[in-house]
Design a protein around this motif. Structure first.
Motif, short mmCIF file in Angstrom:
data_model
loop_
_atom_site.label_atom_id
_atom_site.label_comp_id
_atom_site.label_asym_id
_atom_site.label_seq_id
_atom_site.Cartn_x
_atom_site.Cartn_y
_atom_site.Cartn_z
N GLY A 50 14.79 7.01 -4.54
CA GLY A 50 14.08 7.25 -5.78
C GLY A 50 13.06 6.16 -6.06
O GLY A 50 12.93 5.18 -5.31
N MET A 51 12.32 6.32 -7.17
CA MET A 51 11.26 5.38 -7.49
C MET A 51 11.78 3.97 -7.75
O MET A 51 11.05 2.99 -7.56
CB MET A 51 10.50 5.88 -8.73
CG MET A 51 9.60 7.07 -8.46
SD MET A 51 8.37 6.74 -7.18
CE MET A 51 7.47 5.41 -7.94
N ARG A 52 13.02 3.84 -8.17
CA ARG A 52 13.57 2.52 -8.48
C ARG A 52 13.56 1.61 -7.26
O ARG A 52 13.35 0.40 -7.37
CB ARG A 52 15.00 2.67 -9.01
CG ARG A 52 15.66 1.34 -9.35
CD ARG A 52 17.08 1.54 -9.83
NE ARG A 52 17.72 0.25 -10.10
CZ ARG A 52 17.68 -0.37 -11.26
NH1 ARG A 52 17.02 0.17 -12.26
NH2 ARG A 52 18.29 -1.53 -11.42
N ASP A 53 13.78 2.17 -6.07
CA ASP A 53 13.88 1.37 -4.84
C ASP A 53 12.77 1.69 -3.85
O ASP A 53 12.87 1.34 -2.68
CB ASP A 53 15.23 1.61 -4.17
CG ASP A 53 16.39 1.09 -5.00
OD1 ASP A 53 16.26 -0.01 -5.54
OD2 ASP A 53 17.41 1.79 -5.11
N ILE A 54 11.69 2.33 -4.30
CA ILE A 54 10.66 2.76 -3.36
C ILE A 54 9.97 1.57 -2.69
O ILE A 54 9.65 1.59 -1.50
CB ILE A 54 9.62 3.66 -4.07
CG1 ILE A 54 8.79 4.44 -3.04
CG2 ILE A 54 8.70 2.85 -4.99
CD1 ILE A 54 9.54 5.51 -2.34
N SER A 61 -1.13 9.64 4.01
CA SER A 61 -0.62 8.77 5.08
C SER A 61 -1.49 8.89 6.32
O SER A 61 -1.66 7.92 7.07
CB SER A 61 0.83 9.14 5.41
OG SER A 61 1.68 8.91 4.31
N GLY A 62 -2.03 10.09 6.53
CA GLY A 62 -2.95 10.27 7.65
C GLY A 62 -4.19 9.40 7.51
O GLY A 62 -4.70 8.86 8.50
N ILE A 105 0.82 -1.20 0.00
CA ILE A 105 0.00 0.00 0.00
C ILE A 105 0.86 1.25 0.00
O ILE A 105 0.58 2.24 -0.69
CB ILE A 105 -0.99 0.02 1.19
CG1 ILE A 105 -1.92 1.24 1.08
CG2 ILE A 105 -0.26 0.02 2.53
CD1 ILE A 105 -3.05 1.24 2.10
N GLN A 106 1.96 1.22 0.74
CA GLN A 106 2.84 2.38 0.76
C GLN A 106 3.58 2.53 -0.57
O GLN A 106 3.81 3.64 -1.05
CB GLN A 106 3.86 2.23 1.90
CG GLN A 106 3.25 2.16 3.28
CD GLN A 106 2.87 3.53 3.81
OE1 GLN A 106 3.05 4.54 3.14
NE2 GLN A 106 2.35 3.57 5.02
N LEU A 122 7.38 7.99 9.95
CA LEU A 122 8.65 7.28 9.79
C LEU A 122 8.77 6.67 8.39
O LEU A 122 9.83 6.72 7.76
CB LEU A 122 8.78 6.19 10.85
CG LEU A 122 9.11 6.66 12.27
CD1 LEU A 122 8.97 5.51 13.27
CD2 LEU A 122 10.52 7.24 12.33
N VAL A 123 7.67 6.11 7.89
CA VAL A 123 7.67 5.59 6.52
C VAL A 123 7.92 6.71 5.52
O VAL A 123 8.66 6.55 4.55
CB VAL A 123 6.34 4.88 6.22
CG1 VAL A 123 6.29 4.40 4.77
CG2 VAL A 123 6.13 3.69 7.15
#
Length: 535
Positions: free
Chosen positions: A385-389, A134-135, A117-118, A376-377
């Motif tokens: 970056g998006m490659r390792d999100i 996130s809230g 989900i994140q 924290l997340v």
């Protein structure tokens, strides 16, 4: 995606997350009844929770890495299917080992739902705007946390029976699957796929051995024993080999390069206590209210309302403010200190604590967790970056659930030992022979089957031992405070991906021999300078 499109897709994501959290909390108030019906013990009580947390913890990094390589939407739907299958099977369990096994299947799906989900949200929304969404995730946690025990208590007290605590989640999961199929549209970035199966296997094996050791040590064998040496030695060896493999493969399950960023490493460390407080609080509070205070499952669920309301308000409000100011550290500092104070106050409770003050302490704990959990997340996602999100999000979720898994297992072992000691001492003081079934905390939790004098001793033992659990959790929370203090804040970016600075053009000396200029005719020269040639 427009704001309207994001909200539609977000509805499906939140429904699936609601199902995952609901299923983990709905059984908390039903567990005493389930264990009495299936002849369970205190050790098995802990394992019903630990089995789900163990598999979700171990598989979270794998789900995260897969989301960086494959379609996030497809993976999320697969996680929903696995989770739904585990829920349906849990409702037909005929013994405690069966139920524990089906909960493990649920955990595999839950690991995907929590991690993905994140990652999906990070593919739609920039970190600066991600705070308010996130809230909503924090609010969903709160709603599921409060509605789960309440719904579980109502189901257990109704003619439906405890099995519907598992089946009630299935229709919601099906709705979430359909909504996601129609509303979530994300581009799939094609790139060479190399799955690190060896690293994943070693990682899962190491974590599993560690959590199983924490669950069994002190009950099935001594903390200092040959079994401990085998479990811990095997876990250390497996994790060490996993780290070695991760440094050699092209697509590691856990990219170790992420930990070179100090903010990311401190974020991972700080999330441990959040998991311990969140999962441990939900699990053992239900047992405290039902066994130590004698409340029904429904009433026990209502008693946790202050904690959930605190979590709901703090996560929602902090998310909105973070999106406006682009800063997270003020909320991280506030939340970590609030959580530490709350756990310290809860460590003073016993079987006769004033319930009004108990509610205040729980509200403080909820406020602390709500201010920390999603922020924290967000800090971790802002560093990559998006490659390792997907991997970065999964690592943070992994350590949060690891804190919860290890916390529940270790605290469950402490509770069993403390309860056994209190019962033995109090029964001896009253001149009542100690029942063999209660030794080691492994006796039945069916209080109705015990004589009234013994029942009073058992209630007091559980109530007095619960405070020790929160004291241990408070010690873990000190680590979170220190980690948050040393996080160097970076303003949340407004872009989805990290913008790489353009490389300055460095003039390079031309060592090639000069090329001869071609002879220019008057017409060519005229075209070159744009002038009018008159010869």
């Amino acid at each position: 995606m427009t704001h309207r499109q994001i909200l539609k897709a977000f509805t499906g994501l939140l429904l699936a997350l609601l199902v995952a959290i609901l299923s983990s909390t709905i059984v908390s108030n039903a567990l005493p009844t389930i264990l009495a019906d299936l002849d369970g013990t205190q050790s098995q009580y802990t394992w019903v929770v630990t089995a789900m947390l163990l598999t979700s913890t171990a598989t979270t990094p794998i789900w995260g890495k897969l989301s960086d390589l494959f379609s996030k939407k497809l993976l999320y739907q697969i996680a929903i299917v696995i989770f739904t299958a585990g829920s349906a099977l849990g409702g037909i369990a005929q013994s405690m080992p069966e139920l524990i096994g089906y909960r493990a299947v649920q955990g595999i799906g839950m690991g995907g739902l929590q991690a993905l989900i994140q990652a999906v949200m990070a593919a739609m929304i920039s970190p600066r705007e991600r705070g308010k969404y996130s809230g909503y995730i924090g609010a969903t946690f709160a709603v599921a946390t409060v509605s789960g025990p309440l719904l579980g208590g109502v189901i257990v007290d109704s003619p439906l029976g405890w099995r519907w605590c598992f089946w009630v989640c299935v229709p919601i999961a099906v709705i979430a699957f359909v909504v996601l199929g129609r509303t979530l549209h994300l581009p799939v970035i094609k790139r060479p796929v190399k799955i690190d199966w060896l690293g994943a296997t070693l990682l899962v094996g190491g974590v599993a051995l560690l959590l199983i050791w924490i669950s069994l040590a002190g009950k099935s064998f001594a903390w200092l024993s040959a079994e401990t040496l085998l479990f811990v030695g095997g876990a250390v060896l497996s994790l060490a080999l996993a780290m070695f493999v991760e440094t050699r493969v092209a697509e590691p399950v856990v990219p170790l390069g992420l930990f070179r960023n100090r903010a990311f490493s401190l974020t991972v460390l700080g999330t441990l206590a959040v998991g311990t407080a969140m999962f441990g609080g939900a699990v053992f509070l239900a047992q405290y209210y039902q066994i130590a205070r004698g409340y029904s499952p429904t009433h026990a669920g209502l008693m946790t309302l202050p904690m959930v309301l605190g979590l709901f308000v703090s996560s929602t409000v902090s998310g909105q403010i973070v999106s406006r100011i682009g800063r997270t550290k003020p909320f991280l500092l506030f939340g970590s200190v609030m959580l530490l104070i709350a756990l310290g106050l809860l460590s003073t409770i016993d079987h006769s604590t004033n319930l009004v003050w108990m509610g205040v302490f729980l509200a403080m704990m909820g406020i602390g967790v709500g201010s920390l959990m999603q922020n924290l997340v967000l800090v971790a996602q802002n560093t990559v970056g998006m490659r390792d999100i997907g991997s970065a999000t999964a690592v943070v979720t992994f350590f949060r659930t690891l804190g919860g898994s290890a916390g529940v297992s270790a605290l469950g072992a402490v509770l069993a030992t403390q309860v056994s000691g209190h019962i033995t001492r109090d029964l001896a003081a009253r001149g009542i022979p100690t029942a063999g079934a209660l030794n080691g905390g492994g006796g039945t939790l069916d209080l109705a089957a015990l004589p009234e004098p013994v029942r009073q001793v058992v209630r007091a033992a559980y109530g007095d031992a619960t405070g020790t659990l929160f004291l241990i959790a408070a010690c873990v929370a000190i680590v979170t405070v220190l980690a948050v203090v040393f996080i160097k804040e970076t303003p949340l970016r407004d872009t989805l991906d990290i913008e790489k600075p353009e490389k300055p053009v460095v003039p390079v000396a031309d060592t090639a021999p000069p090329r001869a200029e071609p002879a220019r005719t008057p017409r060519a020269l005229h075209a070159t300078v744009g002038g009018d040639y008159r010869g």
